[in-house]
Write a protein that holds these residues in place. Structure first.
Motif, short mmCIF file in Angstrom:
data_model
loop_
_atom_site.label_atom_id
_atom_site.label_comp_id
_atom_site.label_asym_id
_atom_site.label_seq_id
_atom_site.Cartn_x
_atom_site.Cartn_y
_atom_site.Cartn_z
N UNK A 107 0.81 -1.22 0.00
CA UNK A 107 0.00 0.00 0.00
C UNK A 107 0.85 1.27 0.00
N UNK A 108 2.13 1.15 0.34
CA UNK A 108 2.99 2.34 0.41
C UNK A 108 3.20 2.96 -0.96
N UNK A 109 3.33 4.29 -1.05
CA UNK A 109 3.66 4.94 -2.33
C UNK A 109 5.06 4.54 -2.77
N UNK A 110 5.35 4.75 -4.05
CA UNK A 110 6.69 4.42 -4.54
C UNK A 110 7.70 5.44 -4.02
N UNK A 111 8.98 5.16 -4.24
CA UNK A 111 10.05 5.95 -3.66
C UNK A 111 10.02 7.40 -4.16
#
Length: 403
Positions: free
Chosen positions: A92-96
Motif C-alpha cells: 500500500x505504500x507509495x513508490x520511492x
C-alpha cells in the motif's frame, strides 16, 4: 544505517518500566496512552545508547526484531520489514519517488516545533483542531493551509501528495488493526457515528478508499545524521483517553542519502491518532461519570492484586478482569473448604468482589424511584440504557414499571 547512527524511541510507563525501541529502516508501531506517558526520541552515533534517559527497569526491542506484540500489558506493538504484517500490507505504500516528493513538501511547507525538536519539519492534518471556534463545535477538518500552499506551488502536485499521505495512513491502519487483533485487544475507533461525523472527512481529504478511523495525521521530516536531533520528552495532551481511541500509530521510513560522498540519514514519519476534543463534544457527560469510572478502576485494581496474590508462584500468565482465558483451579492454589449446609461442604477459590457486582443494576433503582415524579417516560428510558450496559443484563421493563 546502523553503520552511522542509532536512534531510540523511549516511552515511560506509569508502573516504572521504560520501553526502549531501537529504530529500524522501515517500521510501524502502535503505542498506548501517550496522552499520559512521557515519550521522546534520542539519537546518536552507531554506538549510542540512551542510558542517561532510562531507569532501572527496561523493556527493550532491538532493531533486528521483525515483530513484537505485547499480549500482556498491550503497551507497545511494532512490525518491521520482513514481518507478516508488512509483507501483507507493505504494497500500500507509495513508490520511492512519491515518498521523496512528500518529504520535500513537508520541508518546504511544514513548520518547526521548537518545543519538541529543532531539527524537525511538521505538517498536521486532522479533525477537531486546537480550539472550538464554531460555537464550541470542533471543526471537521483543518490542515493549516497545507493544501492551499501545495496548489500555489508549481513544483508539487497537491493531489498526489495528499493521496500519498492517504496511502501511508491506510497502511498504518491495516497493520495496527491486525496487531490489535493478534494482541487480543479491542479494535480501534469502534464508534461508527464518530467516524462518520469526523474521520470520514479526513479520509476524503486524503483520498482514502476505505473507512479509516484516524482523526489526526502528522507528517514529520527529521535529520538523524550527520546532525542528530532529539525529540524532547513530552505527552500528547491532545490525544483521546477513552477505550478504542487511546493508541498512537506511526509509520517510520529512514532514508540514506549520498551528497558528494557525504552520508545524510533522514527520517519520514506519518503519525496517526485520535482527538480528545471530538470525544468531549460527542460525549459531554463523561465528566459527570468520572467518579463512577474511578471507583470501577479501584475495584479492578483490588481484584487484580488479589488474583496476583492467589496465583503467585504458580504461573506466569494470570487472569485479568478483561481476559479470564488463563483462569484455572488447581490444588496448589489457596482454596478454602466452606460448609454450605449441614453435612455439605465445597472447595472454593475466594477472590475480591468483581466490579460487575459492585456496579450492579440495583444502584440505579433508588435514583429512578426518587425522581419518578419529575421524569417523563422517555427520560426514564434514557437512564435505563446506561443502567443496562453497566449491569450487562436486561431488566429494563421491570424497573420501568416499578418506577
Amino acid at each position: 544505517m546502523r553503520d552511522y547512527v542509532s536512534s531510540y524511541l523511549l516511552v515511560h510507563t506509569e508502573d516504572g518500566e521504560d520501553i526502549v525501541s531501537k529504530l529500524s529502516p522501515l517500521e510501524v508501531y502502535s503505542a498506548d496512552n501517550l496522552y499520559s506517558r512521557r515519550h521522546g526520541r534520542f539519537t546518536g552515533d552507531k554506538s549510542f545508547y540512551p542510558s542517561n534517559n532510562i531507569g532501572d527497569i527496561v523493556h527493550s526491542v532491538g532493531a533486528d526484531a521483525k515483530c513484537y506484540i505485547d499480549k500482556h500489558a498491550r503497551y507497545f506493538h511494532i512490525a518491521r520489514e520482513g514481518s507478516s504484517y508488512l509483507m501483507q500490507h507493505g504494497r500500500l505504500l507509495p513508490n520511492i519517488n512519491l515518498l521523496q516528493s512528500l518529504c520535500k513538501a513537508v520541508v518546504v511547507h511544514g513548520r518547526h516545533d521548537a518545543t519538541r525538536s529543532n531539527g524537525q519539519f511538521r505538517v498536521n492534518i486532522g479533525c477537531g483542531g486546537q480550539d472550538r471556534r464554531n460555537g464550541g463545535v470542533p471543526c471537521q477538518l483543518h490542515d493549516s493551509g497545507f493544501r492551499k500552499h501545495l496548489e500555489a506551488d508549481p513544483q508539487f502536485d497537491s493531489e498526489l501528495i495528499r493521496r500519498s499521505i492517504g496511502q501511508c495512513t491506510t497502511m498504518i491502519w491495516r497493520v495496527c488493526q491486525d496487531m490489535q487483533m493478534d494482541a487480543n485487544d479491542s479494535p480501534m475507533a469502534p464508534d461508527i457515528v464518530r467516524t462518520q461525523m469526523y474521520s470520514s472527512h479526513l479520509a476524503k481529504y486524503l483520498m482514502m478508499k476505505e473507512e479509516i478511523g484516524f482523526e489526526d495525521v502528522t507528517i514529520v521530516f527529521s535529520h538523524l545524521h550527520p546532525i542528530a536531533n532529539n525529540v524532547a520528552y513530552h505527552v500528547d495532551s491532545m490525544n483521546d483517553s477513552v477505550a478504542g481511541y487511546t493508541r498512537t500509530c506511526c509509520l517510520s521510513i529512514t532514508f540514506l542519502l549520498l551528497d558528494n560522498e557525504i552520508v545524510n540519514i533522514v527520517q519520514l514519519q506519518v503519525i496517526a491518532n485520535f482527538r480528545r476534543v471530538i470525544r468531549e463534544y460527542l460525549v459531554p457527560f463523561k465528566k459527570a461519570l468520572s467518579p463512577a469510572t474511578e471507583s470501577a478502576k479501584r475495584y479492578l485494581y483490588r481484584w487484580q492484586r488479589n488474583i496476583n496474590r492467589i496465583y503467585a508462584g504458580t504461573t506466569r500468565r494470570v487472569p485479568t478482569p478483561f481476559d479470564r482465558s488463563n483462569f484455572f483451579l488447581d490444588d496448589c492454589l489457596s482454596y478454602e473448604t466452606i460448609q454450605i449446609h449441614e453435612g455439605i461442604t465445597g472447595e472454593y477459590l475466594l477472590t475480591e468482589i468483581g466490579v460487575s457486582r459492585v456496579m450492579s443494576f440495583s444502584m440505579y433503582i433508588h435514583h429512578l424511584t426518587k425522581l419518578k415524579t419529575r421524569l417523563r417516560c422517555d427520560e426514564v428510558d434514557f437512564l435505563l440504557c446506561p443502567a443496562n450496559l453497566v449491569a450487562c443484563q436486561q431488566k429494563g421493563n421491570g424497573i420501568l414499571h416499578s418506577c
